[in-house]
Design a protein around this motif. Structure first.
Motif, short mmCIF file in Angstrom:
data_model
loop_
_atom_site.label_atom_id
_atom_site.label_comp_id
_atom_site.label_asym_id
_atom_site.label_seq_id
_atom_site.Cartn_x
_atom_site.Cartn_y
_atom_site.Cartn_z
N GLN A 105 44.13 24.02 38.16
CA GLN A 105 44.32 24.51 39.44
C GLN A 105 43.91 25.62 39.28
OE1 GLN A 105 48.27 22.94 41.83
NE2 GLN A 105 48.84 23.32 39.14
N LEU A 106 43.92 26.88 38.88
CA LEU A 106 43.05 28.53 39.73
C LEU A 106 41.53 27.55 39.60
CD1 LEU A 106 45.22 30.53 37.69
CD2 LEU A 106 45.51 30.49 40.18
N ARG A 107 40.93 27.01 38.68
CA ARG A 107 39.75 26.80 38.78
C ARG A 107 39.30 26.51 39.44
NH1 ARG A 107 39.57 24.96 31.79
NH2 ARG A 107 39.62 27.17 31.15
N GLU A 108 40.04 25.38 40.27
CA GLU A 108 39.49 24.33 41.56
C GLU A 108 40.01 24.92 42.64
OE1 GLU A 108 42.15 21.08 41.52
OE2 GLU A 108 41.51 20.48 39.70
N ARG A 109 40.68 26.30 42.83
CA ARG A 109 40.13 26.84 44.07
C ARG A 109 39.88 28.35 44.03
NH1 ARG A 109 43.61 23.46 45.57
NH2 ARG A 109 41.44 23.47 46.16
N ASP A 110 38.90 28.87 42.69
CA ASP A 110 38.13 29.36 42.30
C ASP A 110 37.06 28.68 42.43
OD1 ASP A 110 37.28 31.82 41.51
OD2 ASP A 110 36.13 31.27 39.89
N ALA A 111 36.41 26.98 42.80
CA ALA A 111 35.24 26.98 42.70
C ALA A 111 35.32 26.86 43.84
CB ALA A 111 36.06 25.76 42.03
N GLU A 112 36.20 26.48 44.71
CA GLU A 112 35.86 26.28 46.25
C GLU A 112 35.80 27.58 47.06
OE1 GLU A 112 39.37 25.44 48.95
OE2 GLU A 112 38.88 23.48 48.80
N ALA A 113 36.46 29.08 46.40
CA ALA A 113 35.85 29.87 47.05
C ALA A 113 34.71 30.48 46.09
CB ALA A 113 36.69 31.26 46.27
N ASP A 225 44.00 36.80 46.47
CA ASP A 225 44.29 37.66 45.45
C ASP A 225 45.80 37.01 44.90
OD1 ASP A 225 41.55 38.69 44.97
OD2 ASP A 225 42.29 40.71 46.61
N GLY A 226 46.34 36.82 45.86
CA GLY A 226 47.49 35.96 46.08
C GLY A 226 47.62 35.03 44.48
N LEU A 227 47.33 34.34 45.30
CA LEU A 227 47.24 33.71 43.84
C LEU A 227 46.90 33.63 43.16
CD1 LEU A 227 47.71 30.28 43.10
CD2 LEU A 227 45.21 29.92 44.07
N GLU A 228 46.25 34.57 42.24
CA GLU A 228 45.59 34.70 41.74
C GLU A 228 46.87 36.15 40.52
OE1 GLU A 228 43.17 35.64 37.37
OE2 GLU A 228 43.32 34.11 39.75
N LYS A 229 47.28 36.80 41.16
CA LYS A 229 48.24 37.72 40.57
C LYS A 229 49.64 37.12 40.67
CE LYS A 229 50.75 41.53 42.43
NZ LYS A 229 51.75 41.28 41.98
N PHE A 230 50.26 36.19 41.72
CA PHE A 230 51.49 35.60 41.73
C PHE A 230 51.49 34.74 40.40
CE2 PHE A 230 52.16 35.82 46.59
CZ PHE A 230 52.80 37.21 46.38
N SER A 231 50.76 34.24 39.31
CA SER A 231 50.51 33.52 39.13
C SER A 231 50.09 34.39 37.28
CB SER A 231 49.24 31.67 39.17
OG SER A 231 48.64 31.06 40.07
N ARG A 232 49.14 34.72 36.94
CA ARG A 232 49.66 35.31 36.32
C ARG A 232 50.36 36.40 35.95
NH1 ARG A 232 44.59 35.22 33.93
NH2 ARG A 232 43.75 34.73 34.59
N ASP A 233 51.52 36.80 37.26
CA ASP A 233 52.69 37.31 36.96
C ASP A 233 53.75 36.62 36.30
OD1 ASP A 233 55.01 39.46 36.66
OD2 ASP A 233 55.03 38.68 38.52
N LEU A 234 53.68 34.92 36.30
CA LEU A 234 54.11 34.11 36.57
C LEU A 234 54.15 33.42 35.18
CD1 LEU A 234 56.66 31.69 37.28
CD2 LEU A 234 54.63 30.03 37.72
N ILE A 235 52.86 33.18 34.59
CA ILE A 235 52.64 32.81 33.44
C ILE A 235 51.55 33.91 32.84
CG2 ILE A 235 50.98 30.89 31.97
CD1 ILE A 235 52.17 28.85 34.74
N ASP A 236 51.89 34.12 31.24
CA ASP A 236 51.00 34.54 30.08
C ASP A 236 50.15 33.88 29.47
OD1 ASP A 236 49.71 36.30 28.44
OD2 ASP A 236 51.98 37.20 27.70
#
Length: 254
Positions: A105-113, A225-236
């Motif tokens: 999901q992060l990759r998809e959002r990043d590609a769109e960005a 930035d928020g999506l990336e930070k929150f996701s990495r804080d949640l999942i290692d």
């Protein structure tokens, strides 16, 4: 879909404790600050101190991306804990499944960005050209003479307040010539403000579009930035990579 009580009851103790921490990133306040429009501290409308919704397509797409980032974050968060609560698989499998889904999901959002940023670059280049043309000296001899006289008056004025007042009566004179022609520094507040004032009169549509893009880009950037930070804080994700390579793990901090 929010985490239901049954899912909560099936979570391992460590994951349940971690959920209490990560839920702070799903509150309305947290979501607004990371994924919503920026707060205008000096907004004239105190009841709605946020920029107006964009009306142009590119800015709309940027805001839509920010909103998609928020939905993605909430989905990653809730899906992660639902995966960890699945007792039909072992803890490693549950964690890896969640990490893989989140990463996709992060990759998809990043590609769109990246696609949107390419469009933003093209649009800003166009707006820069429009503004550069508007900052060229007038072609009329009469207008050029008037501007030169006004710059001489500003340059000769010893009182900075009076100089600013003179500049404000004819911003084109300041804006369409090098700053030294008016006795100003290129980075001075007066020179910058006169250029802005002139452009808002000469090319109002371009300036309005620039303002809209600025607000939309701010939201777009904070959301990514928020999506990336929150996701990495949640999942290692580093841990997930290690597990895929055969590392062992005691799931004490899922």
């Amino acid at each position: 879909m929010a985490i239901d009580q049954d899912t909560l009851n099936r979570l391992p103790a460590a994951a349940r404790a971690n959920l209490r921490r990560t839920q702070d990133h799903t509150t309305p306040v947290a979501l607004r600050s990371k994924f919503g429009p920026r707060l205008l501290l000096d907004a004239e409308d105190e009841e709605n101190p946020y920029p107006p919704a964009p009306t142009r397509e590119l800015a709309k797409h940027l805001v839509a991306h920010a909103e998609a980032c928020q939905r993605t974050w909430l989905n990653i968060h809730d899906s992660h804990y639902r995966s960890l609560a699945d007792r039909s698989v072992d803890a490693n499998t549950a964690f890896l499944r969640s990490a893989k889904a989140a990463r996709q999901q992060l990759r998809e959002r990043d590609a769109e960005a990246h696609r949107l940023l390419d469009s933003v670059g093209e649009k800003l280049a166009h707006l820069d050209t429009v503004k550069a043309n508007a900052l060229k000296p007038p072609t009329s001899v009469g207008e050029a003479m008037v501007d030169a006289e006004m710059r001489a008056m500003i340059r000769a004025e010893k009182n900075p307040i009076r100089a600013a007042e003179l500049a404000a009566t004819h911003p084109r004179a300041v804006a369409t010539a090098p700053s030294v022609a008016s006795g100003l520094a290129a980075d001075s507040e007066l020179y910058t403000s006169m250029r802005d004032a002139h452009l808002r009169t000469a090319v109002p549509e371009a300036m309005a579009e620039q303002d809209e893009l600025r607000d939309a880009l701010d939201q777009f950037t904070r959301a990514g930035d928020g999506l990336e930070k929150f996701s990495r804080d949640l999942i290692d994700f580093d841990l997930a990579d290690g597990l895929e390579k055969g590392a062992s793990w005691e799931p004490v901090a899922a």
